[in-house]
Design a protein around this motif. Structure first.
Motif, short mmCIF file in Angstrom:
data_model
loop_
_atom_site.label_atom_id
_atom_site.label_comp_id
_atom_site.label_asym_id
_atom_site.label_seq_id
_atom_site.Cartn_x
_atom_site.Cartn_y
_atom_site.Cartn_z
N LEU A 1 17.76 -6.18 9.11
CA LEU A 1 17.59 -7.63 9.25
C LEU A 1 16.80 -8.21 8.08
CD1 LEU A 1 17.20 -8.12 13.10
CD2 LEU A 1 19.27 -8.03 11.69
N GLY A 2 16.07 -7.36 7.37
CA GLY A 2 15.37 -7.83 6.17
C GLY A 2 16.35 -8.36 5.13
N TRP A 3 17.60 -7.94 5.22
CA TRP A 3 18.61 -8.43 4.28
C TRP A 3 18.92 -9.91 4.49
CZ3 TRP A 3 22.63 -3.83 4.83
CH2 TRP A 3 22.11 -2.71 4.17
N LEU A 4 18.43 -10.48 5.60
CA LEU A 4 18.69 -11.91 5.86
C LEU A 4 17.65 -12.81 5.21
CD1 LEU A 4 19.63 -11.70 9.66
CD2 LEU A 4 21.10 -11.44 7.65
N GLN A 5 16.63 -12.20 4.60
CA GLN A 5 15.54 -13.01 4.04
C GLN A 5 15.99 -14.10 3.07
OE1 GLN A 5 11.49 -10.73 3.55
NE2 GLN A 5 13.16 -9.37 3.00
N PRO A 6 17.05 -13.91 2.28
CA PRO A 6 17.45 -15.02 1.40
C PRO A 6 17.88 -16.27 2.15
CG PRO A 6 18.48 -12.95 0.70
CD PRO A 6 17.83 -12.69 2.03
N VAL A 7 18.19 -16.15 3.45
CA VAL A 7 18.64 -17.33 4.22
C VAL A 7 17.78 -17.49 5.47
CG1 VAL A 7 20.67 -18.55 5.12
CG2 VAL A 7 20.98 -16.69 3.47
N PRO A 8 16.55 -17.97 5.33
CA PRO A 8 15.65 -18.09 6.49
C PRO A 8 16.26 -18.91 7.62
CG PRO A 8 14.47 -18.57 4.43
CD PRO A 8 15.93 -18.44 4.08
N ALA A 9 17.18 -19.82 7.29
CA ALA A 9 17.78 -20.67 8.33
C ALA A 9 18.49 -19.84 9.40
CB ALA A 9 18.76 -21.64 7.69
N LEU A 10 18.91 -18.62 9.05
CA LEU A 10 19.62 -17.79 10.04
C LEU A 10 18.72 -17.42 11.21
CD1 LEU A 10 21.68 -15.46 7.68
CD2 LEU A 10 22.54 -17.27 9.19
N LEU A 11 17.41 -17.45 11.00
CA LEU A 11 16.48 -17.11 12.08
C LEU A 11 15.74 -18.34 12.60
CD1 LEU A 11 14.97 -13.73 10.77
CD2 LEU A 11 16.88 -14.08 12.34
#
Ligand SMILES: N[C@@H](CCC(=O)N[C@@H](CS)C(=O)NCC(=O)O)C(=O)O
Length: 211
Positions: A172-182
């Motif tokens: 899930l760290g791979w989602l860091q470029p798109v904070p909006a996903l969380l």
């Protein structure tokens, strides 16, 4: 013979490297890159016939598949100060296994698509629509994790940080470029931040910058 971990840290090798630092292990890091053919040499293919990093060579015991490497190290070695990163009870072991397999089967492919198409690939090769579709699909498993964390538990398995947290946070760290996903998953966002702020994670990442 010694404990060796093959693979640059800025890859799935970050998983066993993170575990090794959590455990305080002495190990030799061999920063094999994934690009340029180093994983396809005859010598490397003897270690992992799939031609991928990471590989763990624990005094002759060879492990490949990054999650297997992480789980193996957590099971094999205790924490330097005592205790374990692995599940201690059958219930904890079940939690470690189910969340690790969940990360690989329900999240990893889409999380990688988000990372590649927002941050890693050269801009002219990125396809924003693929990142968007993957991010939309991820909302389903992310809601499951949000629900799991909703009874006040700070970690995925049991009452303490375990290898399950490493395995899932590494995906899930791979989602860091798109904070909006969380954005509407505050518990997942806070848990992920706690995991990625750990000293052992920062130490493993720092290896990536050196390699
Ligand atoms: N399912 C495998 C995937 C391993 C994998 O694809 N590793 C990439 C780096 S993150 C790699 O070695 N790529 C080089 C190649 O496939 O030639 C695992 O989790 O270990």
């Amino acid at each position: 013979m010694s404990l060796k971990i093959y693979g640059i840290a800025a890859s799935r090798a970050g998983r066993p490297l993170w575990v090794a630092h959590e455990l305080g292990l002495s190990y030799e890091h061999i920063p094999t890159p994934y690009a340029g053919g180093a994983t396809r040499t005859p010598d490397f293919l003897k270690l992992n016939p799939n031609g991928h990093i990471p590989v763990v060579d624990d005094h002759g015991v060879i492990v490949w598949e990054s999650m297997a490497c992480a789980l193996y190290l957590a099971q094999r070695y205790p924490l330097a100060g005592g205790g374990s990163l692995a599940g201690n009870t059958p219930a904890e072991q079940a939690d470690v296994l189910r969340w690790t397999f969940w990360a690989v089967t329900e999240c990893e492919k889409d999380a990688l698509a988000v990372l590649m198409h927002t941050a890693v690939m050269p801009e002219d090769r990125r396809k924003p629509e693929l990142a968007q579709e993957a991010g939309a699909r991820l909302q389903v498993p992310l809601a499951v994790l949000e629900q799991h964390l909703s009874d006040g538990r700070p970690h995925l398995a049991g009452e303490r940080f375990t290898v399950a947290d490493v395995c899932v946070a590494s995906v899930l760290g791979w989602l860091q470029p798109v904070p909006a996903l969380l954005a509407d998953k505050p518990l997942v966002a806070a848990w992920l931040k706690r995991c990625l702020s750990r000293e052992a994670h920062k130490q493993a990442r720092a290896l990536g910058r050196k390699a």
